[in-house]
Design a protein around this motif. Structure first.
Motif, PDB file in Angstrom:
ATOM      1  N   SER A  63     -13.101  29.581   4.844  1.00  0.00           N
ATOM      2  CA  SER A  63     -11.989  30.459   4.506  1.00  0.00           C
ATOM      3  C   SER A  63     -12.410  31.850   4.948  1.00  0.00           C
ATOM      4  O   SER A  63     -13.340  32.437   4.380  1.00  0.00           O
ATOM      5  CB  SER A  63     -11.712  30.444   3.000  1.00  0.00           C
ATOM      6  N   GLY A  64     -11.758  32.340   5.992  1.00  0.00           N
ATOM      7  CA  GLY A  64     -12.199  33.608   6.560  1.00  0.00           C
ATOM      8  C   GLY A  64     -13.599  33.435   7.122  1.00  0.00           C
ATOM      9  O   GLY A  64     -13.871  32.511   7.865  1.00  0.00           O
ATOM     10  N   TYR A  65     -14.521  34.304   6.708  1.00  0.00           N
ATOM     11  CA  TYR A  65     -15.901  34.216   7.171  1.00  0.00           C
ATOM     12  C   TYR A  65     -16.779  33.426   6.208  1.00  0.00           C
ATOM     13  O   TYR A  65     -17.955  33.203   6.467  1.00  0.00           O
ATOM     14  CB  TYR A  65     -16.501  35.613   7.357  1.00  0.00           C
ATOM     15  N   ALA A  66     -16.249  33.004   5.094  1.00  0.00           N
ATOM     16  CA  ALA A  66     -17.036  32.295   4.089  1.00  0.00           C
ATOM     17  C   ALA A  66     -17.116  30.801   4.398  1.00  0.00           C
ATOM     18  O   ALA A  66     -16.166  30.210   4.893  1.00  0.00           O
ATOM     19  CB  ALA A  66     -16.438  32.503   2.708  1.00  0.00           C
ATOM     20  N   ARG A  67     -18.277  30.210   4.078  1.00  0.00           N
ATOM     21  CA  ARG A  67     -18.504  28.775   4.228  1.00  0.00           C
ATOM     22  C   ARG A  67     -18.764  28.197   2.849  1.00  0.00           C
ATOM     23  O   ARG A  67     -19.491  28.777   2.046  1.00  0.00           O
ATOM     24  CB  ARG A  67     -19.701  28.516   5.129  1.00  0.00           C
ATOM     25  N   TYR A  68     -18.189  27.044   2.597  1.00  0.00           N
ATOM     26  CA  TYR A  68     -18.293  26.413   1.287  1.00  0.00           C
ATOM     27  C   TYR A  68     -18.831  24.996   1.425  1.00  0.00           C
ATOM     28  O   TYR A  68     -18.332  24.223   2.241  1.00  0.00           O
ATOM     29  CB  TYR A  68     -16.923  26.374   0.598  1.00  0.00           C
ATOM     30  N   SER A  69     -19.825  24.672   0.622  1.00  0.00           N
ATOM     31  CA  SER A  69     -20.389  23.325   0.618  1.00  0.00           C
ATOM     32  C   SER A  69     -19.378  22.346   0.040  1.00  0.00           C
ATOM     33  O   SER A  69     -18.613  22.686  -0.853  1.00  0.00           O
ATOM     34  CB  SER A  69     -21.658  23.289  -0.232  1.00  0.00           C
ATOM     35  N   LYS A  70     -19.421  21.127   0.564  1.00  0.00           N
ATOM     36  CA  LYS A  70     -18.505  20.083   0.119  1.00  0.00           C
ATOM     37  C   LYS A  70     -19.299  19.032  -0.667  1.00  0.00           C
ATOM     38  O   LYS A  70     -20.401  18.661  -0.270  1.00  0.00           O
ATOM     39  CB  LYS A  70     -17.843  19.436   1.334  1.00  0.00           C
ATOM     40  N   VAL A  71     -18.709  18.571  -1.768  1.00  0.00           N
ATOM     41  CA  VAL A  71     -19.360  17.576  -2.621  1.00  0.00           C
ATOM     42  C   VAL A  71     -18.402  16.416  -2.870  1.00  0.00           C
ATOM     43  O   VAL A  71     -17.217  16.628  -3.131  1.00  0.00           O
ATOM     44  CB  VAL A  71     -19.788  18.205  -3.972  1.00  0.00           C
ATOM     45  N   ALA A  72     -18.936  15.205  -2.780  1.00  0.00           N
ATOM     46  CA  ALA A  72     -18.193  14.002  -3.169  1.00  0.00           C
ATOM     47  C   ALA A  72     -18.575  13.731  -4.622  1.00  0.00           C
ATOM     48  O   ALA A  72     -19.698  13.317  -4.913  1.00  0.00           O
ATOM     49  CB  ALA A  72     -18.561  12.826  -2.287  1.00  0.00           C
ATOM     50  N   PHE A  73     -17.660  14.032  -5.536  1.00  0.00           N
ATOM     51  CA  PHE A  73     -17.949  13.882  -6.957  1.00  0.00           C
ATOM     52  C   PHE A  73     -17.779  12.440  -7.402  1.00  0.00           C
ATOM     53  O   PHE A  73     -16.957  11.704  -6.875  1.00  0.00           O
ATOM     54  CB  PHE A  73     -17.041  14.803  -7.784  1.00  0.00           C
ATOM     55  N   ASN A  74     -18.563  12.067  -8.398  1.00  0.00           N
ATOM     56  CA  ASN A  74     -18.490  10.752  -9.017  1.00  0.00           C
ATOM     57  C   ASN A  74     -17.509  10.869 -10.180  1.00  0.00           C
ATOM     58  O   ASN A  74     -17.851  11.411 -11.232  1.00  0.00           O
ATOM     59  CB  ASN A  74     -19.885  10.342  -9.492  1.00  0.00           C
ATOM     60  N   LEU A  75     -16.300  10.374  -9.992  1.00  0.00           N
ATOM     61  CA  LEU A  75     -15.270  10.511 -11.025  1.00  0.00           C
ATOM     62  C   LEU A  75     -15.628   9.764 -12.300  1.00  0.00           C
ATOM     63  O   LEU A  75     -15.267  10.202 -13.398  1.00  0.00           O
ATOM     64  CB  LEU A  75     -13.913  10.056 -10.495  1.00  0.00           C
ATOM     65  N   ASP A  76     -16.362   8.663 -12.181  1.00  0.00           N
ATOM     66  CA  ASP A  76     -16.785   7.950 -13.388  1.00  0.00           C
ATOM     67  C   ASP A  76     -17.757   8.800 -14.199  1.00  0.00           C
ATOM     68  O   ASP A  76     -17.687   8.843 -15.424  1.00  0.00           O
ATOM     69  CB  ASP A  76     -17.422   6.604 -13.037  1.00  0.00           C
ATOM     70  N   ARG A  77     -18.660   9.472 -13.518  1.00  0.00           N
ATOM     71  CA  ARG A  77     -19.608  10.359 -14.213  1.00  0.00           C
ATOM     72  C   ARG A  77     -18.856  11.523 -14.850  1.00  0.00           C
ATOM     73  O   ARG A  77     -19.118  11.901 -15.999  1.00  0.00           O
ATOM     74  CB  ARG A  77     -20.668  10.865 -13.235  1.00  0.00           C
TER      75      ARG A  77
END
Length: 144
Positions: free
Chosen positions: A92-106
């Protein structure tokens, strides 16, 4: 009201005991995860774990991590087995964001009502896999 399970969060300003809040962003219905803490006997917002990037690709169980104290947040996710940090990033713009695959059961162990509402919003049952695979299109009727 039942007692919510707290998780330890360590960051540059010390140690906090936090509660997970699961929901969906109003725009795009993407996964929202907030962090709450008890202040003067009341639960209040501590920080957002996720950020809404509705134009960046994500599966129903994936979200981008807010970049304020990002390393502490990623360590928190790993420590409490909330999900898997992916190699992909969102922008988003110049910012970078890490992506996470969350465990919905957890996450459901920590906020059952929030995850139940989120799953219902996306037409998921508890038995459905978190990551929806892309199905191959049938070749039936496409032969020339």
């Amino acid at each position: 009201m039942e007692e919510q399970k707290t998780l330890g969060y360590d960051w540059e300003f010390g140690h906090e005991e936090l509660v997970i809040e699961v929901g969906a962003y109003a725009y795009g219905d993407r996964l929202y995860i907030g962090l709450l803490h008890k202040e003067d006997g009341e639960m209040e917002s501590f920080a957002d774990l996720t950020i809404n990037l509705p134009y960046s690709p994500a599966e129903v169980n994936e979200a981008y991590i807010d970049d304020f104290a990002k390393n502490s947040k990623l360590d928190f996710i790993k420590k409490h087995k909330l999900g898997k940090v992916l190699s992909e990033e969102g922008y988003s713009g110049y910012a970078r964001y890490s992506k996470v695959a969350f465990n919905l059961d957890r996450l459901a162990e920590l906020d059952p009502k929030g995850v139940e509402k989120y799953r219902a919003l996306h037409g998921m049952t508890k038995q459905e896999p978190e990551k929806r695979g892309r199905t191959k299109k049938s070749k039936k009727g496409q032969e020339r």
